[in-house]
Design an enzyme around this catalytic site. Sequence first.
Site, mmCIF file in Angstrom:
data_model
loop_
_atom_site.group_PDB
_atom_site.id
_atom_site.type_symbol
_atom_site.label_atom_id
_atom_site.label_comp_id
_atom_site.label_asym_id
_atom_site.label_seq_id
_atom_site.Cartn_x
_atom_site.Cartn_y
_atom_site.Cartn_z
ATOM 1 N N TYR A 80 0.411 0.429 11.423
ATOM 2 C CA TYR A 80 0.175 -0.105 10.082
ATOM 3 C C TYR A 80 1.242 0.420 9.127
ATOM 4 O O TYR A 80 1.823 -0.324 8.335
ATOM 5 C CB TYR A 80 -1.229 0.306 9.608
ATOM 6 N N SER B 61 0.842 -1.200 0.000
ATOM 7 C CA SER B 61 0.000 0.000 0.000
ATOM 8 C C SER B 61 0.873 1.244 0.000
ATOM 9 O O SER B 61 2.079 1.189 0.227
ATOM 10 C CB SER B 61 -0.998 0.023 1.165
#
Length: 179
Positions: free
Chosen positions: A161, A148
């Site tokens: 994250y 991502s």
Amino acid sequence: FDEGFEGTVALVTGGASGIGRAACRRLAREGARVMVADLDEAGGKAVAEEVGGEFARLDVGDPAAWSDTVSRVTSKHGGLHLAYLNAGVTTLRSEPGDLVAPFDITAVSDAAYRRIMGANVDGVILGMRACAPAIASSGGGAVVATASAAGVIAFPPDPIYTATKHAVVGFVRSMAPWL
């Protein structure tokens, strides 16, 4: 893989939903035999049925589970050509709109921390360790990992994250010369 995936065996983690489900559909459409790996048994089995593949319940943070899954795939199909290490989670289980509050590192329990590290970091490192030799033994192929945008930029709503995705990018870039 320039001519599609006909005759290849692919393992997709996080295959029960989202990007993983889409990858399973695309790989199957292009001729791959797909192993849908996920903790979500109902979702994973549904995707496997839809794409004519198989389901494997896999906790990507468990080294023994990786060994068993890769062994099962190679024993049944004679090899493994593609591993898509896509399973991932956010730090806290959330609902849409939850990421508007400031991140509170003190609110992250040990269990939540281990959960995200297990899925996002261990899942990629253990997956690479288990899959790369099987792919090499099968004549070559590819390992792909989802990172991502949070793997290359700051994402203040979820710093843990972000740290895991930075780890994925660094690990894959560092492994590339050896593979």
